[in-house]
Design a protein around this motif. Sequence first.
Motif, PDB file in Angstrom:
ATOM      1  N   UNK A 111     -10.928  -3.836  -6.329  1.00 19.36           N
ATOM      2  CA  UNK A 111      -9.996  -3.648  -7.280  1.00 19.36           C
ATOM      3  C   UNK A 111      -9.162  -5.085  -7.842  1.00 19.36           C
ATOM      4  N   UNK A 112      -9.583  -5.295  -8.839  1.00 18.80           N
ATOM      5  CA  UNK A 112      -8.745  -6.504  -9.482  1.00 18.80           C
ATOM      6  C   UNK A 112      -7.269  -6.214  -9.707  1.00 18.80           C
ATOM      7  N   UNK A 113      -7.142  -4.938 -10.251  1.00 19.43           N
ATOM      8  CA  UNK A 113      -5.797  -4.390 -10.339  1.00 19.43           C
ATOM      9  C   UNK A 113      -5.597  -3.219  -9.743  1.00 19.43           C
ATOM     10  N   UNK A 114      -4.064  -3.161  -9.051  1.00 16.99           N
ATOM     11  CA  UNK A 114      -4.002  -2.020  -8.300  1.00 16.99           C
ATOM     12  C   UNK A 114      -2.815  -1.301  -8.669  1.00 16.99           C
ATOM     13  N   UNK A 115      -2.925  -0.416  -9.312  1.00 21.22           N
ATOM     14  CA  UNK A 115      -1.811   0.626  -9.995  1.00 21.22           C
ATOM     15  C   UNK A 115      -1.071   1.610  -8.732  1.00 21.22           C
ATOM     16  N   UNK A 116       0.073   1.340  -8.716  1.00 19.21           N
ATOM     17  CA  UNK A 116       0.968   2.216  -7.547  1.00 19.21           C
ATOM     18  C   UNK A 116       2.071   2.898  -8.429  1.00 19.21           C
ATOM     19  N   UNK A 117       1.904   4.030  -8.996  1.00 18.35           N
ATOM     20  CA  UNK A 117       3.005   4.699  -9.690  1.00 18.35           C
ATOM     21  C   UNK A 117       3.553   5.589  -8.779  1.00 18.35           C
ATOM     22  N   UNK A 118       4.012   5.099  -7.559  1.00 11.41           N
ATOM     23  CA  UNK A 118       4.684   5.915  -6.510  1.00 11.41           C
ATOM     24  C   UNK A 118       5.562   4.898  -5.672  1.00 11.41           C
ATOM     25  N   UNK A 119       6.678   5.305  -5.113  1.00 12.46           N
ATOM     26  CA  UNK A 119       7.384   4.356  -4.229  1.00 12.46           C
ATOM     27  C   UNK A 119       7.850   5.075  -2.892  1.00 12.46           C
ATOM     28  N   UNK A 120       8.316   4.579  -2.083  1.00 10.14           N
ATOM     29  CA  UNK A 120       9.020   4.733  -0.815  1.00 10.14           C
ATOM     30  C   UNK A 120      10.528   4.296  -0.733  1.00 10.14           C
ATOM     31  N   UNK A 121      11.484   5.078  -0.348  1.00 12.53           N
ATOM     32  CA  UNK A 121      12.955   4.919  -0.376  1.00 12.53           C
ATOM     33  C   UNK A 121      13.088   4.606   1.040  1.00 12.53           C
ATOM     34  N   UNK A 143      -4.177  -7.832  -8.449  1.00 13.37           N
ATOM     35  CA  UNK A 143      -2.827  -7.900  -9.112  1.00 13.37           C
ATOM     36  C   UNK A 143      -2.041  -6.647  -8.886  1.00 13.37           C
ATOM     37  N   UNK A 144      -1.075  -6.510  -8.253  1.00 13.83           N
ATOM     38  CA  UNK A 144      -0.428  -5.107  -8.133  1.00 13.83           C
ATOM     39  C   UNK A 144       0.908  -5.020  -8.915  1.00 13.83           C
ATOM     40  N   UNK A 145       0.811  -3.708  -9.532  1.00 13.73           N
ATOM     41  CA  UNK A 145       1.813  -3.355 -10.291  1.00 13.73           C
ATOM     42  C   UNK A 145       2.511  -1.986  -9.724  1.00 13.73           C
ATOM     43  N   UNK A 146       3.594  -1.827  -9.548  1.00 11.31           N
ATOM     44  CA  UNK A 146       4.128  -0.598  -8.930  1.00 11.31           C
ATOM     45  C   UNK A 146       5.612  -0.178  -9.826  1.00 11.31           C
ATOM     46  N   UNK A 147       5.485   1.136  -9.706  1.00 12.62           N
ATOM     47  CA  UNK A 147       6.760   1.716 -10.605  1.00 12.62           C
ATOM     48  C   UNK A 147       7.928   1.361  -9.923  1.00 12.62           C
ATOM     49  N   UNK A 148       8.980   0.863 -10.369  1.00 18.83           N
ATOM     50  CA  UNK A 148      10.418   0.718 -10.065  1.00 18.83           C
ATOM     51  C   UNK A 148      11.144   1.940  -9.377  1.00 18.83           C
ATOM     52  N   UNK A 149      10.883   2.914 -10.316  1.00 15.46           N
ATOM     53  CA  UNK A 149      11.555   4.189  -9.868  1.00 15.46           C
ATOM     54  C   UNK A 149      12.480   4.731 -11.017  1.00 15.46           C
TER      55      UNK A 149
END
Length: 373
Positions: A111-121, A143-149
Amino acid sequence: MKADDMWKVSQGQGVVVAVIDSGVNASLPELRGQVLEGADASNKSLNPHQDPDGHGTNMATLIAGTGAGGGIKGLAPKAKILPVRSAAGDWDDPADAILGRSIRYAAGHGARIINISLGGIGLPKQFPLTQAAVQYALKKGSLIFAASGNSGDENNPVELPAAIPGVAAVGAIDSNGKAAKWSTHGDQVALAAAGVDVITHCTESNGLCKSWGTSQATAITSASAALIWSKHPKWTNNQVLRVMMQTASPPAGDVIPSSYLGYGSIRPRKVLLDGEGDPGPADVNPLLAREGATKPDPSASASASKSPSADPKSTPTATDDKKGDKKTVAEPKKNDDNSSTLWIAIGAGIAVLLAAAVAIALVRRRGSASVGL
């Protein structure tokens, strides 16, 4: 975004995007032939090509849907999806462990790009495995993108992995380029993208829905990166991210990155159609270089446009579908789940979590209202 024009230059071919989420329904017409084998990172060993929740499937369609069979066409329709199932129901896995395994699997399987549309508090010290996995993935060239929330209008908790150094946290904007009031904000935000009234499959009814969330914004950002990387396959993860930061529509005001929009809202067309952006050094992560900056880093914003965008100091104006009405595309149906939260314990049950204050929330970043067809 001038997608039709961008597709004449790039459609994401040759780029694998990992979707760390609830699985991906590979049988959807627009996803047939788009989904790689993948894996389940939990202890349940479920089929990553199935998705009872629907959230991961929607992220995959926004990224690489082909539009076949009247389905959704994503922004990078020739990219491939690597499904990594990590959030789908009843869990006995700690959030840190499952996120860590998911990121490592994605980075280790192309995976060249990792999409993380979730998060841990939780506290950063509660995510050592995730932090180590992020560093592993960055070194592997991902390259990692993650949802801010989606809690910016509530208590605005910092979420991980979005706040882990080196991860590009994504905020949400509306159709006017204004920050959504519920988009979680802070120093961790790197970029922003459309996250209001995004068309996705309904998750609790048939048809299509208008959805909202930093999940959708993250998927659109990942797809944009796939378009750019496909056009410039010799660039590194750092270089792709750098030109995205450079060519983003910058927030108004003197402080860049801003707490709501980071370096601004993504504009891949500036790279693909206008040839803007200087990739710069291959081995320098522009996010790590920016830490502590209150003015644009010359290496990260030299080519940025001066066009107007949202003012991070003003009150966001986006409609929050938890409270506002939605326009329908066709005959309206019942609302399709406005929010969803999975509470994951660190080796304990909810009652113990409340007493010991060691809960971590693994949150699917979405909301939607039916627009059925």
